[in-house]
Design an enzyme around this catalytic site. Sequence first.
Site, short mmCIF file in Angstrom:
data_model
loop_
_atom_site.label_atom_id
_atom_site.label_comp_id
_atom_site.label_asym_id
_atom_site.label_seq_id
_atom_site.Cartn_x
_atom_site.Cartn_y
_atom_site.Cartn_z
N PRO B 380 0.83 -1.21 0.00
CA PRO B 380 0.00 0.00 0.00
C PRO B 380 0.87 1.25 0.00
O PRO B 380 1.93 1.28 0.62
CB PRO B 380 -0.77 -0.12 1.33
CG PRO B 380 0.10 -0.93 2.21
CD PRO B 380 0.87 -1.87 1.30
N HIS B 406 7.07 -3.42 2.44
CA HIS B 406 5.67 -3.52 2.89
C HIS B 406 4.86 -2.25 2.69
O HIS B 406 3.67 -2.22 2.99
CB HIS B 406 5.61 -3.96 4.35
CG HIS B 406 5.71 -2.83 5.35
ND1 HIS B 406 6.71 -1.90 5.33
CD2 HIS B 406 4.91 -2.50 6.40
CE1 HIS B 406 6.55 -1.05 6.34
NE2 HIS B 406 5.46 -1.38 6.99
#
Lengths: 138, 483
Positions: B380, B406
């Site tokens: 994200p 991540h």
Amino acid sequence: MKESQTSGYEEIEHTADCQVRVWGKDLSFLLMQAAISMNTLIGMALKPEPRLTRNFSLSFSDIEELLVSFLNELLFFIEMEGIGFDQFKLSIDDHQLDAIVYGAPIASLRKEIKAVTYHNLKIENTSHGLEAHIVFDV
Amino acid sequence: MVSISDLKKISDFEWEIPTSIDKAMRVPVRIFATHKLLEAVMDDQSLQQAVNSASLPGLVGHVVVMPDMHQGYGFPIGGVAATSYPQGVISPGGIGYDINCGIRLLSSQIMYQEVVEYLDELASALNHACPSGVGVKGRIRLSDKELDNVCREGSRWAKQQGYADEADLQRTEEGGCIEGANPASVSSRARQRGKEQLGTLGAGNHFIEVEVVDQVFDQQAALLMGLKEGALTLQIHCGSRGFGHQICTDYVASFQSAVKRYDIHLPDRELVCAPLTSPEGQAYLSAMRCAANYAFANRQILAHFARQAFELTLAGKVKNWYLFQVYDIAHNIGKIEQHVVNGELMKLCVHRKGATRAFGPGEAELPEVYREIGQPVLVPGSMGTASWVLVGTEQSMQRSFGSTCHGAGRMMSRAQAKKKIWGEDLRNSLQAGGIHIRTGSLSGLAEEAPEAYKDVDEVVETVTRAGLARKVARLSPLIVVKG
């Protein structure tokens, strides 16, 4: 100058989490300032009444462990009972804290603290008493 | 403090901190970053924390740091540390307080142009359906027995309760259930917190986001994942809530004495650890797995609520409003895995803290549907910026214990972000850009402003150029719901 006060706290920059420097003339005052700094970090506002009291005891092997356990204890009350504390009566001997904490139901909270960490935690003697840097995972 | 001159440059995207820099280091640190991304962290403690992490007993290979790294507590965020199993140690701080914080991505056949006029209504429906915010409790109340079942079964429990189907489980890391979870290792405090918080998003940087697929880089992989240019997707970012926070708190506390018992000396008390085979290490491993399973179930329930919100808003307006599971991954977790280290196949305990598993093609742990292309990796971006779907590679298996980045990674403190950015201005500017925002706290919104994060596109470019992942698709945000 902040150090001229016998007890206090200030927020220190941390990239992702929250860090405070707290100081107090002795261990009890340091714990109380740490609790008040945590209340400020999470933007806690209490209802005016009813005033509530809780008692708890914590055993510890060193004072850094006591500081972390004390704050974690308060966080647990905040989350599970929705009570915040703004006054503290602390009695500390070599390996045990007996605490009476006074507060009220929480009216609002702005931030969630996941945990109080041990990161680089060291309570140090200064000319003003005791001082520590505490990192909170938020 | 570590400086850039202490680093050995391996390539434009890879650097090493040799063990000679600190006598406590047992293995080198390998950093995947551009010079620019490295410079962005020189003012904080990220690299020093990576050096400290390299002192854990039983480490193998090297400690890996990803380009989205930033200062954490104990370990840096964006770190991977692998210890040999069973001779090595496990460190709760190397996994983090939000155990199995992770990302779930769902895809759809809903085309953006079909629903553009309903997006605001959809934002409200999602906000209503998915409980979020500070101190918010869920609609589910678990009995002791049910909590035990959540601990042991994770998403399988969610399926039994009607929150999941078999395809959801197949497309979740570990099938949504890690074996070896023992609820007896969980304290009564953690249990109390866990009983009331299942099916909640929380606050901070956790979110539910609706996006549109704006670019596809790998048609075959995108097809397998159900990703189509111009179609809507939904991401969920959250973890194990107060249940996991309490488990980590409990074990970081109890390991303070364990390190003394096992004569382990560490540069930071937040790094405390215990031998994997010790009673303390085994207890933490089984409690951590309980929290990991809780988090899988939590994201599964939130996905179910999101599906209900889509149905409520879009049924009768589009042909097919169903959200298909693409994948669900953990980015704060400890896993027992097999990797080749210096030519030898070894069983390891891989700590990933702010790092995503990124297994390459052919790995047996992957669901059959993805075995040929590699594991989907969900990255994200910061609020209002793009997110990425990648796949793991053979190189990630060889160079980073099958791991990659991540997210974007913070670079500005929350306090600084609030000083610089006014929450209401940010909401207005995001809304002017066509992003529908629902938030419980405007100051919380300001803390998560895009300016507080690195450029996710640069982070993704780094891991793909370094060979740790391959691009599949880029997603552009339409709706952001946060606590």
